[in-house]
Design a protein around this motif. Structure first.
Motif, PDB file in Angstrom:
ATOM      1  N   GLY A  24       0.785  -1.228   0.000  1.00  0.00           N
ATOM      2  CA  GLY A  24       0.000   0.000   0.000  1.00  0.00           C
ATOM      3  C   GLY A  24       0.816   1.276   0.000  1.00  0.00           C
ATOM      4  O   GLY A  24       0.260   2.375   0.118  1.00  0.00           O
ATOM      5  N   PHE A  25       2.147   1.163  -0.129  1.00  0.00           N
ATOM      6  CA  PHE A  25       2.979   2.355  -0.228  1.00  0.00           C
ATOM      7  C   PHE A  25       2.913   2.912  -1.651  1.00  0.00           C
ATOM      8  O   PHE A  25       2.780   2.161  -2.617  1.00  0.00           O
ATOM      9  CB  PHE A  25       4.440   2.030   0.096  1.00  0.00           C
ATOM     10  CG  PHE A  25       4.709   1.785   1.561  1.00  0.00           C
ATOM     11  CD1 PHE A  25       5.207   2.794   2.371  1.00  0.00           C
ATOM     12  CD2 PHE A  25       4.472   0.538   2.124  1.00  0.00           C
ATOM     13  CE1 PHE A  25       5.462   2.563   3.713  1.00  0.00           C
ATOM     14  CE2 PHE A  25       4.725   0.300   3.463  1.00  0.00           C
ATOM     15  CZ  PHE A  25       5.217   1.313   4.262  1.00  0.00           C
ATOM     16  N   GLU A  26       3.051   4.223  -1.772  1.00  0.00           N
ATOM     17  CA  GLU A  26       3.161   4.865  -3.076  1.00  0.00           C
ATOM     18  C   GLU A  26       4.638   5.174  -3.319  1.00  0.00           C
ATOM     19  O   GLU A  26       5.234   5.997  -2.621  1.00  0.00           O
ATOM     20  CB  GLU A  26       2.358   6.160  -3.119  1.00  0.00           C
ATOM     21  CG  GLU A  26       2.484   6.907  -4.445  1.00  0.00           C
ATOM     22  CD  GLU A  26       1.872   8.297  -4.404  1.00  0.00           C
ATOM     23  OE1 GLU A  26       1.955   8.996  -5.436  1.00  0.00           O
ATOM     24  OE2 GLU A  26       1.349   8.682  -3.342  1.00  0.00           O
ATOM     25  N   VAL A  27       5.240   4.511  -4.290  1.00  0.00           N
ATOM     26  CA  VAL A  27       6.648   4.743  -4.613  1.00  0.00           C
ATOM     27  C   VAL A  27       6.727   5.968  -5.509  1.00  0.00           C
ATOM     28  O   VAL A  27       6.357   5.919  -6.673  1.00  0.00           O
ATOM     29  CB  VAL A  27       7.286   3.514  -5.290  1.00  0.00           C
ATOM     30  CG1 VAL A  27       8.747   3.804  -5.636  1.00  0.00           C
ATOM     31  CG2 VAL A  27       7.195   2.291  -4.376  1.00  0.00           C
ATOM     32  N   VAL A  28       7.227   7.075  -4.963  1.00  0.00           N
ATOM     33  CA  VAL A  28       7.221   8.336  -5.694  1.00  0.00           C
ATOM     34  C   VAL A  28       8.523   8.564  -6.468  1.00  0.00           C
ATOM     35  O   VAL A  28       8.574   9.440  -7.344  1.00  0.00           O
ATOM     36  CB  VAL A  28       6.978   9.529  -4.740  1.00  0.00           C
ATOM     37  CG1 VAL A  28       5.572   9.441  -4.166  1.00  0.00           C
ATOM     38  CG2 VAL A  28       8.017   9.578  -3.624  1.00  0.00           C
ATOM     39  N   ALA A  29       9.572   7.785  -6.155  1.00  0.00           N
ATOM     40  CA  ALA A  29      10.834   7.935  -6.886  1.00  0.00           C
ATOM     41  C   ALA A  29      11.705   6.704  -6.691  1.00  0.00           C
ATOM     42  O   ALA A  29      11.680   6.071  -5.633  1.00  0.00           O
ATOM     43  CB  ALA A  29      11.587   9.186  -6.430  1.00  0.00           C
ATOM     44  N   GLU A  30      12.465   6.358  -7.741  1.00  0.00           N
ATOM     45  CA  GLU A  30      13.446   5.271  -7.686  1.00  0.00           C
ATOM     46  C   GLU A  30      14.781   5.830  -8.160  1.00  0.00           C
ATOM     47  O   GLU A  30      14.832   6.519  -9.176  1.00  0.00           O
ATOM     48  CB  GLU A  30      13.045   4.117  -8.606  1.00  0.00           C
ATOM     49  CG  GLU A  30      11.665   3.550  -8.376  1.00  0.00           C
ATOM     50  CD  GLU A  30      11.311   2.547  -9.467  1.00  0.00           C
ATOM     51  OE1 GLU A  30      12.212   1.787  -9.908  1.00  0.00           O
ATOM     52  OE2 GLU A  30      10.148   2.553  -9.913  1.00  0.00           O
ATOM     53  N   THR A  31      15.852   5.528  -7.433  1.00  0.00           N
ATOM     54  CA  THR A  31      17.168   6.023  -7.813  1.00  0.00           C
ATOM     55  C   THR A  31      18.206   4.912  -7.668  1.00  0.00           C
ATOM     56  O   THR A  31      17.947   3.888  -7.049  1.00  0.00           O
ATOM     57  CB  THR A  31      17.605   7.215  -6.936  1.00  0.00           C
ATOM     58  OG1 THR A  31      17.929   6.741  -5.622  1.00  0.00           O
ATOM     59  CG2 THR A  31      16.504   8.247  -6.833  1.00  0.00           C
TER      60      THR A  31
END
Length: 214
Positions: A24-31
């Motif tokens: 249920g987390f919203e992944v707002v960025a991947e680096t």
């Protein structure tokens, strides 16, 4: 809750993203590196950052140093560090500076999805989670143990506290009542001669003493 992920291994990063989205987390960025991580945290102000300990360019302690910056500049952002190996010095460095919203797990824990999600939620809620192998290694490294007054059961309770377990979580793991856990914790705090303060603060002090972190 909003999350940022920093992991240079593309396959592992994809896996972590899937686990977080399932929870249920919203992944707002991947680096894939520490510099991009810090930029992403500054832009999105996430609830939690999941960070690889070793990242480009040096593959040493870039993730740890980034985590310290995040906790200093964005104290409301929790940080869960992932490491390929037990590197207890990094866990000690983090705990010396911060005692809430911090986690340190081995990457192999990601495979146990339910346990990993539980750790994520506890860290995001402001708790502290340490991998059991990190706790064990910290204890092995100690040359003297000022905690000899504790009974085996009290040491077991304190070890679970160090892993970030709540009273209910400890009770479930040991198959005892929550009132029994509360009695053990009160006894631990008394035997460690901790100064009178609020219960949460004394609990953190007990864990730090258990881990040998000043």
């Amino acid at each position: 809750m909003r999350a940022v992920i920093a992991e240079d291994s593309v396959l592992l990063r994809i896996g972590v993203v899937k686990v977080l989205e399932t929870a249920g987390f919203e992944v707002v960025a991947e680096t894939g590196d520490a510099e991009a991580l810090l930029s992403a945290v500054e832009e999105h102000r996430p609830d939690i950052a999941v960070v690889d300990v070793r990242m480009p360019p040096g593959f040493t302690d870039e993730g740890v140093r980034a985590a310290l910056v995040i906790k200093r500049q964005s104290p409301r952002t929790a940080v869960l560090l992932l490491s390929q190996y037990v590197e207890e010095r990094y866990a000690a460095d983090l705990l010396s500076a911060h005692t809430s919203g911090i986690g340190y797990l081995l990457k192999q824990r990601v495979a146990d999805v339910e346990e990993f999600i539980d750790a994520l939620r506890r860290v995001a809620a402001g708790g502290t989670v340490l991998d059991p192998q990190v706790v064990s290694q910290l204890l092995v490294r100690r040359h003297s143990d000022p905690l000899d007054r504790l009974t085996p059961r009290e040491r077991e309770v304190l070890e679970l506290m160090a892993g970030g377990r709540s009273n209910a979580g400890i009770a479930a793991r040991l198959v005892v009542s929550e009132s029994a856990v509360a009695k053990h914790i009160n006894s631990i705090l008394t035997k460690l001669d901790l100064p009178r303060a609020d219960a949460d603060h004394r609990r953190v002090l007990a864990v730090l003493r258990f881990l040998g972190v000043s």
